[in-house]
Design an enzyme around this catalytic site. Structure first.
Site, PDB file in Angstrom:
ATOM      1  N   TYR A  43       0.537 -15.629  -2.508  1.00 55.15           N
ATOM      2  CA  TYR A  43       0.399 -17.478  -1.961  1.00 55.15           C
ATOM      3  C   TYR A  43      -1.172 -17.188  -1.880  1.00 55.15           C
ATOM      4  O   TYR A  43      -1.535 -15.596  -2.044  1.00 55.15           O
ATOM      5  CB  TYR A  43       1.169 -17.439  -0.842  1.00 55.15           C
ATOM      6  CG  TYR A  43       1.689 -16.003  -0.045  1.00 55.15           C
ATOM      7  CD1 TYR A  43       2.812 -16.630   1.078  1.00 55.15           C
ATOM      8  CD2 TYR A  43       0.427 -15.232   0.390  1.00 55.15           C
ATOM      9  CE1 TYR A  43       2.775 -15.417   2.332  1.00 55.15           C
ATOM     10  CE2 TYR A  43       0.590 -14.472   1.570  1.00 55.15           C
ATOM     11  CZ  TYR A  43       1.868 -14.145   3.090  1.00 55.15           C
ATOM     12  OH  TYR A  43       2.642 -13.556   2.936  1.00 55.15           O
ATOM     13  N   GLU A  44      -2.021 -18.447  -1.162  1.00 50.65           N
ATOM     14  CA  GLU A  44      -3.404 -18.672  -0.550  1.00 50.65           C
ATOM     15  C   GLU A  44      -3.844 -17.718  -1.693  1.00 50.65           C
ATOM     16  O   GLU A  44      -5.236 -16.826  -1.967  1.00 50.65           O
ATOM     17  CB  GLU A  44      -3.886 -16.704   0.254  1.00 50.65           C
ATOM     18  CG  GLU A  44      -2.634 -17.662   1.525  1.00 50.65           C
ATOM     19  CD  GLU A  44      -3.216 -18.644   2.373  1.00 50.65           C
ATOM     20  OE1 GLU A  44      -4.368 -19.150   2.101  1.00 50.65           O
ATOM     21  OE2 GLU A  44      -2.452 -19.218   3.242  1.00 50.65           O
ATOM     22  N   GLY A  45      -3.424 -18.134  -2.763  1.00 52.42           N
ATOM     23  CA  GLY A  45      -4.110 -18.734  -4.294  1.00 52.42           C
ATOM     24  C   GLY A  45      -3.982 -17.000  -4.808  1.00 52.42           C
ATOM     25  O   GLY A  45      -3.660 -15.847  -4.258  1.00 52.42           O
ATOM     26  N   GLN A  86      -7.616 -15.454  -7.513  1.00 54.78           N
ATOM     27  CA  GLN A  86      -8.083 -14.157  -6.839  1.00 54.78           C
ATOM     28  C   GLN A  86      -9.131 -13.592  -8.387  1.00 54.78           C
ATOM     29  O   GLN A  86     -10.367 -14.018  -7.741  1.00 54.78           O
ATOM     30  CB  GLN A  86      -7.685 -13.485  -5.892  1.00 54.78           C
ATOM     31  CG  GLN A  86      -6.973 -13.687  -4.691  1.00 54.78           C
ATOM     32  CD  GLN A  86      -7.260 -14.944  -3.841  1.00 54.78           C
ATOM     33  OE1 GLN A  86      -8.777 -14.766  -4.209  1.00 54.78           O
ATOM     34  NE2 GLN A  86      -7.245 -16.188  -4.048  1.00 54.78           N
TER      35      GLN A  86
END
Length: 596
Positions: free
Chosen positions: A442-444, A449
């Site tokens: 999650y969060e990319g 990234q």
């Protein structure tokens, strides 16, 4: 059910001996009065909260999970979570690094960062309830209207209200340009928002009286793609002018996800049926504002990985010293016992040192970036602020991806130390592995990234940000290159710096001809970049430890042993990753999809 003791000695080493935080903060007028004693006292009290209040409910919270009432759309958190949150608020922890104008304590982010490492070690699932609030606070603090700030920031600062970020929809994850949620202007400065969001961490719970959702949606005249996204503030309960709770807003939890880990946190499907919201920032510029939240969240996920690495290491170490199995190959080490403790075995030590090195390297790295953030936001020199902003932008994807990759490895190795007991739930180790695996997604995702690092942060500015960081590495190499005692650390650091420069140029040239080369190289490239950062900080820590190894404090002897293990056993991964990154895209893309 295991234990957690805050690693205060290593935190103090990083903050005071490696980073010289007290002197650095004196350059920032708002923090000039903060000294080492204040920092140490806050960290000590924070460590007590994490080990005594939230760690004891980590395992039970994972086993119980959250409870969703489909009739009322409410979510009840596991036993003890609500009470622990009340203690957290009463102690003033949510306000630690918030603006005093809104009731905050005004302490630097580098201190808040250390607090969050300890909280994530204590209980990651619980920490996500207040953790997301901090990102919502930062976003509103930077982009909110004066009215929004006055009404919402004091409540977020105090912890009375929590915050979420509502981005993902069932048909789109990373590709936010595809989102469909709609916002209809009402003519009075408000909007009615309709849509569905999924995977919303802490989207509904019983810890706080109100929840502030930051929601991405499209206005009627919005252009297609990511350029047509706006950001809205949508409270669970509409607040009255005096900050008291008003009418229920139609943003409801339709279900909570059944996940592989972080069971104690409610990951919600949120439905908006004409929910009232107000615009944050400019129309169609929602991603610009939300990136403040997203970057805070990416740094926060890195801290989740670090926290899990540390607590898994601590418990594996205790077990390895206590569990007896077989004899050392070089002869009995505990002749008074029927077998030796397993810590005498070489490969058990490899597993423990892997986790120890990843924890200590990550702690130095994250603390450094948090200090750079403090400078970016508060340094009186505009040029310094810009330099720090560039460096934080470069290092943020490495924090998120490299640290969570390493946490997955570290928690897996620590589980392995337990042998058969590792995968038995009562020991608690398998929970850390499950939780750590989610952090890579999650969060990319970590691939996203990696693409952000190589494609946007490095190649898009022709390597300018990377060269600036590389100049710091080179300066340290030149300063210490003639010190024979440092050669075992300086030589690999210098070599890797040269290799990163050459690798970056090679990929950049290939990308001009074929953009797919960036996607093919990105993941191993980020691993190499992560090692460059860790090598830099480990070499600096080695210099300090070498100077103090005869002081009588065994801490420095242990530090040197960990650093030597890193360069001997973990750093060599760079050779493989460089070869992978250079291998090109053909070995990935030449096979037609229907032949898989």
């Amino acid at each position: 059910m295991g234990q957690y003791i805050a690693p205060l000695r290593d935190m103090q080493f990083v903050l005071h001996e490696l980073l010289g935080v007290e002197a650095a903060l004196k350059e920032l007028p708002k923090y000039a009065e903060i000294d080492a004693d204040i920092i140490n006292q806050v960290m000590e009290e924070g460590g007590k909260f994490c080990s005594e209040v939230i760690f004891p409910i980590n395992h039970s919270g994972d086993r119980e999970g959250c409870h969703h009432d489909k009739t009322t759309h409410t979510v009840t958190t596991p036993k003890g979570f609500k009470e622990a949150y009340k203690q957290y608020v009463e102690a003033g922890w949510p306000a630690l690094s918030c603006d005093p104008e809104y009731g905050g304590q005004g302490l630097p982010l580098v201190m808040n960062n250390s607090m969050y490492e300890m909280m994530n070690s204590g209980n990651q699932a619980w920490t996500m309830y207040p953790g997301l609030s901090h990102g919502a606070y930062e976003c509103l603090h930077e982009h909110g209207t004066p009215e929004q700030k006055a009404l919402y920031l004091p409540k977020l600062t105090s912890g009375e209200w929590t915050g979420t970020m509502c981005l993902t929809e069932p048909h789109c994850g990373t590709d936010l340009g595809m989102l469909r949620s709609k916002a209809e202007p009402q003519g009075d400065g408000t909007y009615k928002i309709t849509g569905a969001k999924i995977f919303i961490s802490a989207g509904e719970h019983d810890c706080a009286e109100n929840i502030i959702h930051l929601v991405l949606a499209r206005l009627p005249d919005a252009p297609e793609g990511s350029k047509g996204i706006s950001l809205f503030l949508v409270p669970k309960f509409m607040p009255n002018a005096d900050g008291s709770i008003g009418a229920r807003n139609p943003i409801f939890c339709g279900a909570i996800e059944e996940k592989m880990g972080i069971h104690g946190n409610s990951t919600c499907q949120m439905n908006l049926d004409g929910a009232i919201g107000t615009l944050i920032g400019q129309p169609h510029k929602g991603l610009n504002a939300m990136f403040v939240f997203m970057n805070a969240a990416r740094l926060g996920v890195g801290m989740q990985g670090l926290g899990l690495t540390e607590v898994a290491y601590q418990n594996a170490l205790i077990y390895a010293k206590d569990r007896i199995q077989m004899r050392s190959l070089s002869g009995p080490k505990a002749p008074d016992k029927p077998a030796d403790p397993i810590i005498v075995h070489a490969d058990v030590r490899r597993m423990l040192l892997t986790a120890k090195a990843w924890a200590e390297g990550g702690r130095a790295f994250c603390s450094y970036v948090a200090l750079q953030l403090d400078k970016e936001l508060n340094h009186p020199d505009e040029e310094v602020r810009k330099e720090c902003a560039d460096e934080v932008a470069l290092l943020t994807p490495i924090i998120k991806a490299f640290i969570t990759d390493n946490a997955w490895t570290a928690t897996s190795e620590c589980l392995q130390v337990f042998g058969g007991h590792g995968y038995i739930a009562e020991w608690g180790m398998e929970q850390y592995v499950r939780d750590a695996r989610i952090n890579m997604i999650y969060e990319g995702t970590n691939t996203v990234q990696s693409l952000d690092l190589l494609g946007r942060k490095i190649l898009q500015d022709n390597g300018a940000k990377l060269r600036k960081f590389g100049a710091k590495v080179q300066a340290f190499v030149e300063e210490n290159g003639t010190d024979e005692a440092m050669s075992e650390f300086i030589t690999p650091l210098a070599e890797l710096g040269d290799k990163v420069t050459k690798l970056t140029m090679e990929i950049g040239m290939k990308a001009f001809q074929n953009p797919d080369e960036v996607g093919a190289a990105a993941v191993p490239y980020l691993r190499v970049a992560g090692h460059l950062v860790y090598s830099y900080f480990f070499a600096q820590m080695a210099k300090i430890a070498l100077a103090k190894q005869d002081s009588g404090d065994t801490f420095y002897k242990a530090k040197l042993a960990t650093i030597r293990f890193y360069f001997a056993r973990l750093y060599p991964e760079t050779a493989m990753c460089i070869r992978q990154a250079r291998s090109g895209s053909a070995n990935l893309l030449s096979l037609e999809a229907d032949l898989f």
